[in-house]
Design a protein around this motif. Structure first.
Motif, PDB file in Angstrom:
ATOM      1  N   LEU A  83     -27.355 -32.743   4.762  1.00 47.37           N
ATOM      2  CA  LEU A  83     -28.512 -32.577   5.640  1.00 47.37           C
ATOM      3  C   LEU A  83     -28.111 -32.614   7.107  1.00 47.37           C
ATOM      4  O   LEU A  83     -28.707 -31.935   7.949  1.00 47.37           O
ATOM      5  N   LEU A  84     -27.075 -33.395   7.422  1.00 43.84           N
ATOM      6  CA  LEU A  84     -26.590 -33.490   8.802  1.00 43.84           C
ATOM      7  C   LEU A  84     -25.627 -32.368   9.173  1.00 43.84           C
ATOM      8  O   LEU A  84     -25.240 -32.235  10.337  1.00 43.84           O
ATOM      9  N   GLY A  85     -25.223 -31.573   8.187  1.00 47.33           N
ATOM     10  CA  GLY A  85     -24.269 -30.503   8.461  1.00 47.33           C
ATOM     11  C   GLY A  85     -22.859 -31.007   8.666  1.00 47.33           C
ATOM     12  O   GLY A  85     -22.030 -30.334   9.289  1.00 47.33           O
ATOM     13  N   ARG A 218     -31.462 -37.500  19.846  1.00 46.85           N
ATOM     14  CA  ARG A 218     -32.366 -37.338  18.711  1.00 46.85           C
ATOM     15  C   ARG A 218     -32.200 -38.512  17.757  1.00 46.85           C
ATOM     16  O   ARG A 218     -31.081 -38.908  17.424  1.00 46.85           O
ATOM     17  N   ALA A 219     -33.318 -39.059  17.308  1.00 42.48           N
ATOM     18  CA  ALA A 219     -33.341 -40.137  16.317  1.00 42.48           C
ATOM     19  C   ALA A 219     -33.685 -39.532  14.966  1.00 42.48           C
ATOM     20  O   ALA A 219     -34.733 -38.890  14.819  1.00 42.48           O
ATOM     21  N   LEU A 220     -32.835 -39.747  13.974  1.00 47.08           N
ATOM     22  CA  LEU A 220     -32.956 -39.080  12.681  1.00 47.08           C
ATOM     23  C   LEU A 220     -33.047 -40.092  11.548  1.00 47.08           C
ATOM     24  O   LEU A 220     -32.478 -41.191  11.622  1.00 47.08           O
ATOM     25  N   LEU A 221     -33.741 -39.691  10.494  1.00 47.74           N
ATOM     26  CA  LEU A 221     -33.951 -40.549   9.332  1.00 47.74           C
ATOM     27  C   LEU A 221     -33.819 -39.714   8.067  1.00 47.74           C
ATOM     28  O   LEU A 221     -34.442 -38.661   7.933  1.00 47.74           O
ATOM     29  N   HIS A 222     -32.990 -40.183   7.136  1.00 44.30           N
ATOM     30  CA  HIS A 222     -32.897 -39.574   5.804  1.00 44.30           C
ATOM     31  C   HIS A 222     -33.850 -40.329   4.884  1.00 44.30           C
ATOM     32  O   HIS A 222     -33.747 -41.540   4.725  1.00 44.30           O
ATOM     33  N   ALA A 247     -34.967 -30.631   7.798  1.00 44.85           N
ATOM     34  CA  ALA A 247     -34.280 -29.999   6.666  1.00 44.85           C
ATOM     35  C   ALA A 247     -34.655 -30.751   5.411  1.00 44.85           C
ATOM     36  O   ALA A 247     -35.082 -31.909   5.463  1.00 44.85           O
ATOM     37  N   GLY A 248     -34.502 -30.091   4.274  1.00 40.82           N
ATOM     38  CA  GLY A 248     -34.806 -30.728   3.007  1.00 40.82           C
ATOM     39  C   GLY A 248     -34.078 -30.042   1.869  1.00 40.82           C
ATOM     40  O   GLY A 248     -33.677 -28.878   1.987  1.00 40.82           O
ATOM     41  N   ARG A 249     -33.896 -30.772   0.800  1.00 38.46           N
ATOM     42  CA  ARG A 249     -33.291 -30.181  -0.397  1.00 38.46           C
ATOM     43  C   ARG A 249     -33.713 -30.983  -1.618  1.00 38.46           C
ATOM     44  O   ARG A 249     -33.952 -32.184  -1.531  1.00 38.46           O
ATOM     45  N   MET A 250     -33.802 -30.281  -2.745  1.00 39.05           N
ATOM     46  CA  MET A 250     -34.120 -30.927  -4.011  1.00 39.05           C
ATOM     47  C   MET A 250     -32.818 -31.368  -4.683  1.00 39.05           C
ATOM     48  O   MET A 250     -31.834 -30.618  -4.708  1.00 39.05           O
ATOM     49  N   VAL A 251     -32.817 -32.579  -5.207  1.00 40.24           N
ATOM     50  CA  VAL A 251     -31.632 -33.138  -5.853  1.00 40.24           C
ATOM     51  C   VAL A 251     -32.041 -33.645  -7.224  1.00 40.24           C
ATOM     52  O   VAL A 251     -33.022 -34.393  -7.345  1.00 40.24           O
ATOM     53  N   LEU A 262     -34.525 -34.680   6.007  1.00 40.74           N
ATOM     54  CA  LEU A 262     -34.034 -35.196   7.281  1.00 40.74           C
ATOM     55  C   LEU A 262     -35.180 -35.125   8.260  1.00 40.74           C
ATOM     56  O   LEU A 262     -35.716 -34.046   8.536  1.00 40.74           O
ATOM     57  N   ILE A 263     -35.570 -36.274   8.790  1.00 41.77           N
ATOM     58  CA  ILE A 263     -36.741 -36.386   9.660  1.00 41.77           C
ATOM     59  C   ILE A 263     -36.310 -36.741  11.067  1.00 41.77           C
ATOM     60  O   ILE A 263     -35.438 -37.602  11.264  1.00 41.77           O
TER      61      ILE A 263
END
Length: 269
Positions: A83-85, A218-222, A247-251, A262-263
């Protein structure tokens, strides 16, 4: 809090937390959000006879100390890196050039140090903090193993407490997103990686992170479906914070498809 076309975090009624505890939700949702099951995963992870001393992830070997969250038993670390690349931060055995003015990256809850090391390999100046002293040592151990100890500082502390007056270009937390009852008392620091009683830690992170950013930071949260985005969004609104999904993904986790996101957190103007 206003919404934009990029927002996909629904704002639900304030009764959501009560309903979740009462069980008024589909069985699959109750299963993945169960704090009891998350605590059971914590205990099993610590006590498995096949718990490794080392593991492979992202084409690299990593050390794993006792009493530290084990990335081999959960998809969260690998998913957060993606998600963070940072999954292609640098080929194995190499690191990006490092400059004194490199972007400052802070990881909250670094665990074994995979994400922090990947950020350092990508060329960031990294600070990593964990409330678990074993995790702090583990992060430092893996930084040395991958040749980035000169650009990664691992410290012991609770969330952002050690960083008074510090500013970062990126702050990231892959959170303990499973909601536990407010009255739950931790039996080990390892459990803190799995659940958050009453979302007390999330409330603090939402409140404090934006105060540690550079002007363009930027403040980010998984976060993921194991947590309760409706409750998180309500808390954010109470704290004057806006949440935006980047960003998002199904796992696939066992038999359940779990959405990870990723928020970005920002202060409401």
């Amino acid at each position: 809090m206003g919404s934009t076309a990029h927002d996909d975090i629904a704002r639900l009624p304030a009764t959501a937390l009560t309903d979740a505890r009462r069980g008024d939700m589909p069985r699959d949702t109750r299963e993945i959000r169960s704090y009891e099951k998350s605590l059971e995963r914590s205990r099993l992870s610590l006590n498995r006879p096949d718990r490794p001393r080392e593991f492979t992830m992202l084409g690299r070997r990593w050390d794993l100390l006792d009493h530290v969250f084990a990335p081999p038993y959960s998809p969260s670390t690998r998913t957060a890196v993606g998600l963070l690349g940072l999954d292609s931060a640098a080929p194995p055995g190499t690191a990006a050039p490092f400059a004194a003015d490199a972007p400052a990256f802070l990881e909250v809850g670094s665990g074994a140090g995979v994400i922090a090391v990947q950020a350092a390999l990508a060329g960031h100046r990294v600070s990593a903090v964990d409330v678990n002293e074993h995790a702090v040592r583990n992060t430092a151990l893996n930084a040395a193993r991958h040749g980035v100890a000169d650009r990664l500082d691992a410290v012991h502390g609770d969330l952002l407490a050690p960083f008074a007056g510090r500013r970062f270009d990126r702050i990231f937390w892959s959170s303990n997103y499973v909601l536990a009852p407010e009255e739950y008392v931790f039996h080990s620091d390892h459990e803190r990686a799995y659940v958050d009683p009453g979302y007390r830690a999330h409330r603090r992170y939402l409140t404090e992170a934006v105060h540690h950013l550079t002007p363009a930071g930027r403040a980010l949260l998984h976060f993921c479906d194991r947590g309760q985005l409706d409750v998180l969004t309500r808390i954010a609104a109470e704290q004057g914070r806006a949440l935006r999904t980047l960003a998002g993904r199904m796992v696939l986790e066992g038999e359940c498809a779990v959405r990870h996101v990723l928020i970005e957190i920002s202060a409401v103007e």
